[in-house]
Design a protein around this motif. Structure first.
Motif: not given
Lengths: 377, 375, 163
Positions: C42-47, C77-83, C103-104, C124-131
């Protein structure tokens, strides 16, 4: 006309910003959407959208239902384009279980899905006219939509909540006399489309009210995850039917109308031209509609394998995605996340509205064509 | 004045008042029916034969509804505002002639009286919006103040140009009856079509009808200044709106369409009210027709339209009429020739304006046709 | 473009390209049911999100959704990305422990993450830091509990049928 205005202020007079609350009971918020507007005179300074008034916990409810039963929940998400919703859901399960779908069922699905797109766009046309203050469009829009829904009733037994698509095919075969009925319907729709175009498309007041309003460039539109006609109006060629073809779309001949300015007028035009394209698709499908079974080989009890699957489809409002997490061997999904297009489209609202007139706020909101059932889920 | 005078005045006022109320019911029913036919609907059809009792039923419902006042509203002004709007519009009818001699008060400065009272309704709107203590109502009243004041000018200028022209026929050019008499030969619409169009536009804006219904704007500020009113008070606003529409149409038929005069109107006096009411009905139908297909303008476009287009044209028209009348009078041209000259000049300027507007429209449309390809 | 519905974009090249772009960030990259799955810390997610968005070869400019899955022992936490440019799809999965549901936020990468993250926080109570704004989005203010979680029991309301 570009919205340029010089604000003349008297140094000695004191002005204050006005906060007004629009919704959840407001004629132009298309359901139970609420926004708090900060106004400087007639101009919007900031917008604060509030959603959730129609939250029914659909995602949580799916965890308690069988895979067959979930279709009914999808009918109630985007209640203007029910067939398209069901379609994306059944495709998710079909993909997880790798079901072969007979060709006739695919064509039936395309015909119904595209008809539903036309119905949705006609509804948009009507309500959009009403948002701008014209009364005639809503009558034309609803007239045409009513014709389509009468056909839907003949096919599925219900005008809106169809529950007609099944994993592996459709519920039952088309009724007798469907093809003549749909041919007659298409003739009506073409006439109604011409009526619709004549009233708004080249109306000078309509152009004055929509052109250049709520414009957002392609990059920022995409940044918000906006899809569907709103994205295509900004000039981004992204239609899942073309970009990631599902069903029989790759065999069909149609084009994707694209805008260039990303303003409200372009959004309107994209939707209107999509009606034309959908009619074209349906005509091809009727010509090619084969005989044969309407249901593929699927076990009575659906037990998708373990894994997570994300399937998306082009809804009238944009990219509807379903994320299915299955633990394997169970008759219920472990988690089902719905990515509604209106949800993401609505996020871009505040950046579109800032600096616009109060009167434009309803025009911009109307041009996004949101359905709150899908935003709140 | 003895007692019988009072009784007769009371009787006349009673008849007038109820006549106007009745005609408002008819106009509302007519609007619903006509709009319905223009939109492929049926319209009211259940209450009474062809639904003619629908408006009556609605009125009864409004009377029976609870009269709600917002808690923090200004009580006195809140209750007064419907009356402030309602009264001047009804007072107008004192000077409006239904036939030769068929008028309550045939005052010499009838035109000024009319213009003065037309301007008063804005006071009621602002009072209603301000006293409701609602932001929507305040926005609505601010909008209607801006709009009514802007469109008052073209309206009054075109009224005045009628008065100017009537000078040629009568010594009493601001009296409404003599204006009608002046049109016995040729209605002023043929002499001053430009002023007629300006009057219609101004009238539509004054009565806040589509495309100028910005003060109400149901989709933005949900009814404007009347948001907080309910029941009979809201009904009073509605009543004055429609009375305003009838008054505008009536004025237009007096000033431009020749009032009560028509074929055989001199011989058969009973034809006169018939003529004037059918002319009024025609103008009202025109307003319904305009309402059906057109969208609403935005406030800045409305203002730009008033101050950049309509008001300069009105001034030009006013100057044109006064020049023609003045010069024609000086060199003592026959009235027929003055009419011909003024009519021709008006026609030319109308055609020029129409050409300008259509070419502008074509230019604008070309941009959008190019954007979307010829489809 | 192939017409096959399944596994159409999982080319070998795309996988190797993504691996190469990620460089020395610790993450497993393998096909995940038709999309390219990345599992990371989770520390790498933003990078990672920044890299996959900005790299011209991958260019994930479109965030489709952010889902939270409650696996009872942990959250995912699942991120779906598309190009849109290349029509490639990536799914990033991040596991976060129950004791520390943080999570960031990726709102700096995509503005569209805004409401998805708020919804995840709501349900779900997940806190998104920086939001910038974590106020309830679809639940009302003062709602108790996290209705998305498996442990949440749907309160049964007694229906009143009258006398």
């Amino acid at each position: 006309m570009e919205t340029k205005a010089t604000v003349i202020r008297d140094e000695n007079s004191e002005t204050a910003e006005l906060r007004i609350n629009m919704g959840p009971q407001h004629p132009a918020t298309h359901g139970v959407f609420r926004m708090v507007l900060t106004l400087d005179g007639e101009r919007v300074v900031t917008v604060e959208p509030h959603i959730g008034y129609l939250h029914r916990g659909s995602e949580k409810l799916t965890e308690g239902e069988n895979f067959q039963q979930i279709t009914t929940l999808f009918d109630r998400l985007d209640y203007i384009s029910n067939f398209n919703n069901e379609w994306v859901y059944v495709r998710t399960v079909e993909r997880a279980m790798e079901v072969e779908i007979p060709e006739r069922a695919e064509f039936i699905r395309i015909i119904l899905g595209e008809l539903n797109r036309i119905a949705s766009h006609f509804l948009f046309y009507g309500t959009y006219g009403l948002d701008i203050g014209a009364m005639n469009p809503v009558m034309i829009g609803f007239r045409e939509r009513e014709r389509i829904q009468a056909l839907f009733e003949g096919v599925s037994g219900a005008r809106m909540m169809h529950n007609y698509f099944r994993v592996g095919g459709v519920k039952e075969d088309l009724p007798d006399g469907f093809v003549p009925a749909i041919n007659a319907l298409l003739e009506h729709l073409k006439k109604g489309y011409e009526d619709a175009k004549n009233i708004l498309t080249e109306s000078e007041i309509f152009i004055e009210r929509t052109a250049g309003i709520g414009a957002l460039d392609a990059e920022r539109t995409l940044d918000y995850g906006v899809t569907g006609p709103v994205l295509r109006a900004a000039g981004v060629d992204y239609d899942i039917r073309k970009a990631d073809p599902y069903s029989m779309y790759s065999d069909l001949d149609f084009s994707v109308p694209l805008g260039s300015h990303g303003d409200c007028y372009d959004r309107y035009m994209v939707r209107m031209l999509e009606i034309e394209q959908s009619i074209k698709i349906i005509e091809q499908c009727i010509r090619r509609l084969p005989d044969g079974p309407i249901q593929g080989k699927v076990s009575r009890i659906l037990r998708p394998p373990e894994g997570d699957f994300f399937v998306h489809g082009e809804n009238p409002r944009g990219d509807l995605g379903v994320y299915l997490v299955s633990t394997g061997g169970t008759v219920r999904p472990y988690r089902l996340k719905i990515r509604g297009p209106s949800f993401s489209n609505l996020m871009a609202l505040s950046s579109m509205m800032e600096g616009a007139y109060l009167a434009d706020s309803t025009v911009i909101l109307g041009s996004l064509d949101i359905v709150l059932g899908e935003v709140d889920r | 004045m003895n007692i019988s005078d009072y009784i007769s005045i009371f009787a006349i006022v009673f008849v007038m008042f109820n006549g106007i109320l009745g005609s408002v019911l008819v106009v509302i029913y007519g609007e619903r029916k006509v709009l319905a036919r223009l939109q492929q609907r049926i319209g009211p059809s259940r209450t009474g034969p062809w639904g003619i009792l629908q408006t009556l039923a609605d009125a009864v419902k409004l009377v029976l509804k609870e009269d709600i006042r917002p808690q923090n509203s200004d009580r006195i002004i809140f209750y007064l505002a419907p009356l402030i709007i309602f009264t001047p519009i009804f007072m107008l009818w004192v000077v409006l002639p239904f036939g030769s001699g068929l008028v309550l008060g045939d005052i010499d400065l009838g035109l000024f009286y009319v213009s003065a009272l037309l301007g008063l309704s804005v006071v009621g709107m602002v009072a209603a919006g301000w006293s409701s203590n609602s932001k929507y109502a305040m926005l609505g009243s601010a909008r209607s103040a801006a709009q009514l004041i802007s469109y008052e000018l073209p309206l009054i200028l075109s009224i005045l140009s009628v008065g100017l022209f009537a000078q040629l026929f009568t010594d009493n050019p601001f009296n409404l009856s003599s204006i009608v008499n002046a049109q016995a030969g040729l209605p002023f619409i043929f002499v001053m079509p430009l002023a007629f169009v300006l009057f219609l536009i101004g009238g539509l804006a004054e009565t806040a009808r589509i495309p100028f219904d910005i003060p109400h704007a149901d989709e933005e500020i949900v009814g404007g200044a009347f948001v907080e009113y309910s029941g009979i008070r809201w009904g009073a606003f509605q009543l004055s709106e429609y009375t305003g529409l009838i008054t505008m149409a009536f004025l237009a038929s007096i000033l431009f369409l020749g009032g009560w005069s028509g074929p055989f109107s001199d011989k058969f006096v009973w034809l006169q009210p018939f003529y004037i009411s059918s002319k009024t009905a025609f103008i009202i139908l025109l307003a319904f027709w305009i309402r059906a297909p057109l969208p609403r303008l935005r406030i800045d476009q409305l203002m730009a339209f008033a101050w950049k287009a309509i008001i300069p044209i009105s001034f030009a028209n006013f100057i044109l009429v006064s020049l023609v009348v003045f010069i024609g009078d000086r060199i003592s041209l026959p009235i027929f020739q003055i009419q011909l000259i003024l009519g021709l000049l008006n026609l030319i300027s109308m055609i020029a304006l129409a050409y300008l507007l259509t070419s502008r429209r074509k230019r604008r449309l070309a941009v959008y046709r190019e954007r979307w390809g010829e489809k | 473009m192939s017409t096959d519905n399944f596994n159409q974009y999982t080319t070998e090249e795309f996988e190797t390209a993504t691996r190469a772009v990620l460089g020395d960030i610790k993450a497993t990259v393998e096909p995940n049911f038709g999309e390219l799955g990345i599992v990371c810390d989770r520390s790498d997610i933003v990078a990672i999100c920044k890299i996959v968005k900005q790299d011209p070869g991958i260019s994930m400019e479109y965030l489709r959704s952010i889902s939270v899955v409650d696996w009872v022992e942990h959250m995912e936490v699942v991120y779906h990305l598309s190009s849109i440019k290349h029509m490639n799809r990536i799914v990033i999965k991040v596991v976060i422990p129950l004791e520390d549901l943080k999570i960031d936020s990726v709102i700096t990468v995509w503005s569209g993450a805004d409401w998805h993250e708020r919804e995840g926080h709501d349900l779900f109570g997940v806190e998104f830091i920086g939001h910038p704004d974590m106020s309830p989005l679809i639940l009302y203010e003062g709602f108790e509990g996290f209705p998305g979680r498996k442990s949440f029991e749907i309160p049964v309301q007694e229906t009143f049928y009258g006398d």
